[in-house]
Write a protein that holds these residues in place. Structure first.
Motif, mmCIF file in Angstrom:
data_model
loop_
_atom_site.group_PDB
_atom_site.id
_atom_site.type_symbol
_atom_site.label_atom_id
_atom_site.label_comp_id
_atom_site.label_asym_id
_atom_site.label_seq_id
_atom_site.Cartn_x
_atom_site.Cartn_y
_atom_site.Cartn_z
ATOM 1 N N GLY A 255 0.840 -1.177 0.000
ATOM 2 C CA GLY A 255 0.000 0.000 0.000
ATOM 3 C C GLY A 255 0.878 1.230 0.000
ATOM 4 N N PRO A 256 0.275 2.409 -0.038
ATOM 5 C CA PRO A 256 -1.143 2.734 0.141
ATOM 6 C C PRO A 256 -2.005 2.407 -1.084
ATOM 7 N N LEU A 257 -3.311 2.409 -0.819
ATOM 8 C CA LEU A 257 -4.307 2.378 -1.875
ATOM 9 C C LEU A 257 -4.799 3.800 -2.091
ATOM 10 N N TYR A 258 -4.761 4.245 -3.337
ATOM 11 C CA TYR A 258 -5.320 5.548 -3.694
ATOM 12 C C TYR A 258 -6.594 5.324 -4.495
ATOM 13 N N SER A 259 -7.641 6.016 -4.116
ATOM 14 C CA SER A 259 -8.920 5.892 -4.809
ATOM 15 C C SER A 259 -9.641 7.228 -4.733
ATOM 16 N N SER A 260 -10.101 7.718 -5.865
ATOM 17 C CA SER A 260 -10.801 8.997 -5.872
ATOM 18 C C SER A 260 -12.090 8.944 -5.072
ATOM 19 N N ALA A 261 -12.600 7.732 -4.825
ATOM 20 C CA ALA A 261 -13.853 7.598 -4.086
ATOM 21 C C ALA A 261 -13.651 7.545 -2.581
ATOM 22 N N TYR A 262 -12.455 7.143 -2.125
ATOM 23 C CA TYR A 262 -12.295 6.858 -0.696
ATOM 24 C C TYR A 262 -11.123 7.563 -0.015
ATOM 25 N N THR A 263 -10.147 8.023 -0.752
ATOM 26 C CA THR A 263 -8.963 8.571 -0.108
ATOM 27 C C THR A 263 -8.688 9.991 -0.583
ATOM 28 N N ARG A 264 -7.878 10.673 0.214
ATOM 29 C CA ARG A 264 -7.500 12.044 -0.101
ATOM 30 C C ARG A 264 -6.089 12.030 -0.663
ATOM 31 N N GLN A 265 -5.933 12.465 -1.908
ATOM 32 C CA GLN A 265 -4.642 12.485 -2.571
ATOM 33 C C GLN A 265 -4.186 13.920 -2.806
ATOM 34 N N THR A 266 -2.882 14.075 -2.917
ATOM 35 C CA THR A 266 -2.296 15.338 -3.356
ATOM 36 C C THR A 266 -1.254 15.022 -4.418
ATOM 37 N N GLY A 267 -0.851 16.029 -5.173
ATOM 38 C CA GLY A 267 0.210 15.842 -6.144
ATOM 39 C C GLY A 267 -0.235 15.076 -7.378
ATOM 40 N N PRO A 268 0.714 14.416 -8.055
ATOM 41 C CA PRO A 268 0.424 13.778 -9.349
ATOM 42 C C PRO A 268 -0.666 12.719 -9.284
ATOM 43 N N ILE A 269 -0.692 11.906 -8.219
ATOM 44 C CA ILE A 269 -1.688 10.833 -8.179
ATOM 45 C C ILE A 269 -3.105 11.409 -8.104
ATOM 46 N N HIS A 270 -3.269 12.549 -7.445
ATOM 47 C CA HIS A 270 -4.575 13.222 -7.421
ATOM 48 C C HIS A 270 -4.967 13.637 -8.829
ATOM 49 N N ASP A 271 -4.013 14.234 -9.554
ATOM 50 C CA ASP A 271 -4.300 14.702 -10.909
ATOM 51 C C ASP A 271 -4.622 13.533 -11.834
ATOM 52 N N VAL A 272 -3.899 12.443 -11.676
ATOM 53 C CA VAL A 272 -4.126 11.274 -12.531
ATOM 54 C C VAL A 272 -5.524 10.707 -12.315
ATOM 55 N N LEU A 273 -5.891 10.456 -11.056
ATOM 56 C CA LEU A 273 -7.177 9.824 -10.766
ATOM 57 C C LEU A 273 -8.348 10.745 -11.096
ATOM 58 N N SER A 274 -8.199 12.030 -10.817
ATOM 59 C CA SER A 274 -9.300 12.955 -11.118
ATOM 60 C C SER A 274 -9.468 13.141 -12.620
ATOM 61 N N THR A 275 -8.371 13.189 -13.354
ATOM 62 C CA THR A 275 -8.448 13.354 -14.812
ATOM 63 C C THR A 275 -8.973 12.084 -15.477
ATOM 64 N N ALA A 276 -8.564 10.923 -14.938
ATOM 65 C CA ALA A 276 -9.003 9.654 -15.538
ATOM 66 C C ALA A 276 -10.509 9.490 -15.473
ATOM 67 N N VAL A 344 -3.834 7.864 -18.499
ATOM 68 C CA VAL A 344 -3.685 9.262 -18.082
ATOM 69 C C VAL A 344 -2.297 9.502 -17.499
ATOM 70 N N LEU A 345 -1.812 8.556 -16.697
ATOM 71 C CA LEU A 345 -0.475 8.674 -16.113
ATOM 72 C C LEU A 345 0.585 8.761 -17.205
ATOM 73 N N ALA A 346 0.461 7.922 -18.244
ATOM 74 C CA ALA A 346 1.431 7.942 -19.330
ATOM 75 C C ALA A 346 1.389 9.263 -20.085
ATOM 76 N N GLU A 347 0.191 9.827 -20.253
ATOM 77 C CA GLU A 347 0.065 11.098 -20.954
ATOM 78 C C GLU A 347 0.640 12.252 -20.131
ATOM 79 N N MET A 348 0.387 12.264 -18.840
ATOM 80 C CA MET A 348 0.866 13.338 -17.984
ATOM 81 C C MET A 348 2.360 13.212 -17.682
ATOM 82 N N ASP A 349 2.847 11.968 -17.565
ATOM 83 C CA ASP A 349 4.258 11.667 -17.343
ATOM 84 C C ASP A 349 4.868 12.505 -16.219
ATOM 85 N N PRO A 350 4.318 12.452 -15.015
ATOM 86 C CA PRO A 350 4.895 13.231 -13.917
ATOM 87 C C PRO A 350 6.275 12.687 -13.541
#
Length: 371
Positions: A255-276, A344-350
Motif C-alpha cells: 500500500g497505500p491504496l489511492y482511490s478517488s472515491a475513498y482517499t485524499r490524494q495530493t500531487g500527481p496521483i490526485h491529478d491522474v485519478l481525477s483526470t481519468a 492518463v499517467l502515461a500522458e501526464m508523465d509526472p
C-alpha cells in the motif's frame, strides 16, 4: 462518494453502499495480485520461494478483507457497526480494526457454539419473508455475524502481528542459510508490511529448533515498526545474536491504496485519478514500496581477551548524502493500476513516477509491465 467524509484522516463508512463498494474494490484488486506477483518473479525481483511466501501473506490479507466484509455486510441496514479506514496515505482499515478482529477470533469458537447455525437462521429468514411478509434484517445481521465468526475461527488471517518463520535454504559446513519471514499490520501507517530476512546461522543447533529461536522471534517482532530503518533492525540482530549473520533484509509495504472515491490524494496521483474519471471499480492505484539492505562484507571484531565475533558491514544507498538517509541499500517502488488511470499517467508523465514500475491490469486478467 456519498457516505465518505474526507475531512478527517480516519473515516467511518457509515453508509452501506460505500462500505460494500469499498470491499468490492479490494476483491477486484486481490484477484489481480497473483498475476502481478508472477510478473515480479519474471522481472527477477523475487525468487520462487519468496513469491510463495509473499503469496501466503496476500492470501491472509484477502481472507482478512473477506472477514471484515462479512462483519460489516449490514452496515447502513441494521446494527451499529461501521468500518473505519485511513484516508490519508493508506486507504486501508485502521489498526484498531485488526485488533478487534484478533479479539473476536479469540472468542469465535465459543460464540459459534451458543448461536443458531446457518440452516436455522436461513429457515427463520424464509419464515419472516414468506409467512410474516417482512424484511428479516435482524436475522440477516445474525447470519452475517455467524458467517463472520466462521471465517475468523478458521485462522490464517493477517493479524496485527504474524510470528517469524524460518525456511531452510542451504548448508555449507557449519554455516546454515535461512529465509526468515514475518509480517505486521503497522499501527503507525495503517498498512500491512512484510519482512524477508536472509540470515546465516553458525550456531551449534539449527535456528528453528535452537534455544535462541523464541528470543529471536520476539526480537524481530519488537522491531517491526515502519519508523525504524532497516539498518537499525539489522544491526540490532547482528549485535544481539552472535551466531546469526544477517545478509539481506527487505521490507515490503503493501500500500497505500489511492482511490478517488475513498482517499485524499495530493500531487500527481490526485491529478491522474481525477483526470481519468474512471468508472467504479477502475478508479484506483495500489502502491508497493520495497526497501532493501544488503551486507557488503563481514569483519572480525575482538571479543574479550582472546575471542572474535563476526559483524556485518552493510551497503547503504550511495546517493543518501544528497537526500534523506534511508538506512537502506536501495528503495524501489511499484504501482498497480487499471488501464484507464495508466493511460492518463502515461500522458501526464509526472517526474515522480518515471522510476516507478507500473503493473497495468485489465478486467480480462492481463498484466503488462512498464518502466
Amino acid at each position: 462518494m456519498t457516505g465518505v467524509d474526507l475531512a478527517a484522516d480516519h473515516v467511518a463508512l457509515k453508509q452501506g453502499e460505500a462500505a460494500r463498494r469499498y470491499f468490492a474494490k479490494f476483491d477486484a484488486i486481490f484477484a489481480h495480485l497473483p498475476r502481478v506477483a508472477a510478473e515480479m518473479r519474471r522481472d527477477g525481483g523475487f525468487d520462487r520461494l519468496e513469491i510463495d511466501v509473499l503469496s501466503g501473506y496476500l492470501s491472509r490479507l484477502e481472507r482478512t478483507f473477506a472477514a471484515l466484509g462479512m462483519k460489516y455486510l449490514m452496515t447502513g441496514r441494521t446494527g451499529p457497526q461501521a468500518l473505519t479506514i485511513d484516508v490519508e496515505e493508506s486507504g486501508f482499515p485502521v489498526y484498531p480494526e485488526l485488533l478487534s478482529l484478533a479479539n473476536d477470533a479469540a472468542q469465535a469458537t465459543r460464540q459459534l457454539q451458543t448461536t443458531p447455525d446457518r440452516d436455522a437462521l436461513i429457515e427463520t429468514m424464509l419464515r419472516e419473508i414468506l409467512g410474516e411478509l417482512q424484511v428479516p434484517r435482524r436475522t440477516q445481521y445474525a447470519l452475517s455475524q455467524r458467517l463472520y465468526r466462521e471465517l475468523i475461527a478458521g485462522g490464517d488471517l493477517f493479524w496485527p502481528q504474524i510470528e517469524p518463520d524460518a525456511l531452510w535454504l542451504s548448508e555449507t559446513g557449519q554455516r546454515r542459510s535461512y529465509l526468515v519471514h514475518w509480517a505486521a499490520y503497522d499501527s503507525q501507517i495503517n498498512l500491512p508490511v512484510v519482512y524477508l530476512l536472509n540470515v546465516e546461522d553458525t550456531g551449534q543447533a539449527a535456528l528453528p529448533v535452537g534455544d535462541i529461536w523464541p528470543e529471536v522471534q520476539d526480537h524481530l517482532k519488537a522491531q517491526s515498526v515502519a519508523g525504524l530503518k532497516l539498518l537499525t533492525i539489522a544491526r540490532g540482530l547482528d549485535a544481539d545474536f552472535e551466531q546469526l549473520h544477517p545478509k539481506r533484509l527487505r521490507r515490503l509495504h503493501l500500500g497505500p491504496l489511492y482511490s478517488s472515491a475513498y482517499t485524499r490524494q495530493t500531487g500527481p496521483i490526485h491529478d491522474v485519478l481525477s483526470t481519468a474519471a474512471a468508472p467504479e471499480g477502475q478508479d484506483w492505484c495500489l502502491s508497493w514500496t520495497l526497501e532493501e539492505l544488503e551486507s557488503e562484507r563481514a569483519v572480525e571484531e575482538r571479543k574479550g581477551w582472546f575471542g572474535t565475533v563476526e559483524r556485518q558491514v552493510f551497503a547503504l544507498d550511495p546517493f543518501s548524502g544528497q537526500g534523506p538517509d534511508t538506512g537502506a541499500t536501495r528503495t524501489t517502488r511499484a504501482a498497480i493500476l487499471p488501464e484507464r488511470p495508466f493511460q492518463v499517467l502515461a500522458e501526464m508523465d509526472p517526474p515522480g513516477f518515471r522510476k516507478v514500475t507500473k503493473y497495468v491490469v485489465s478486467p480480462g486478467g492481463r498484466v503488462l509491465t512498464y518502466r
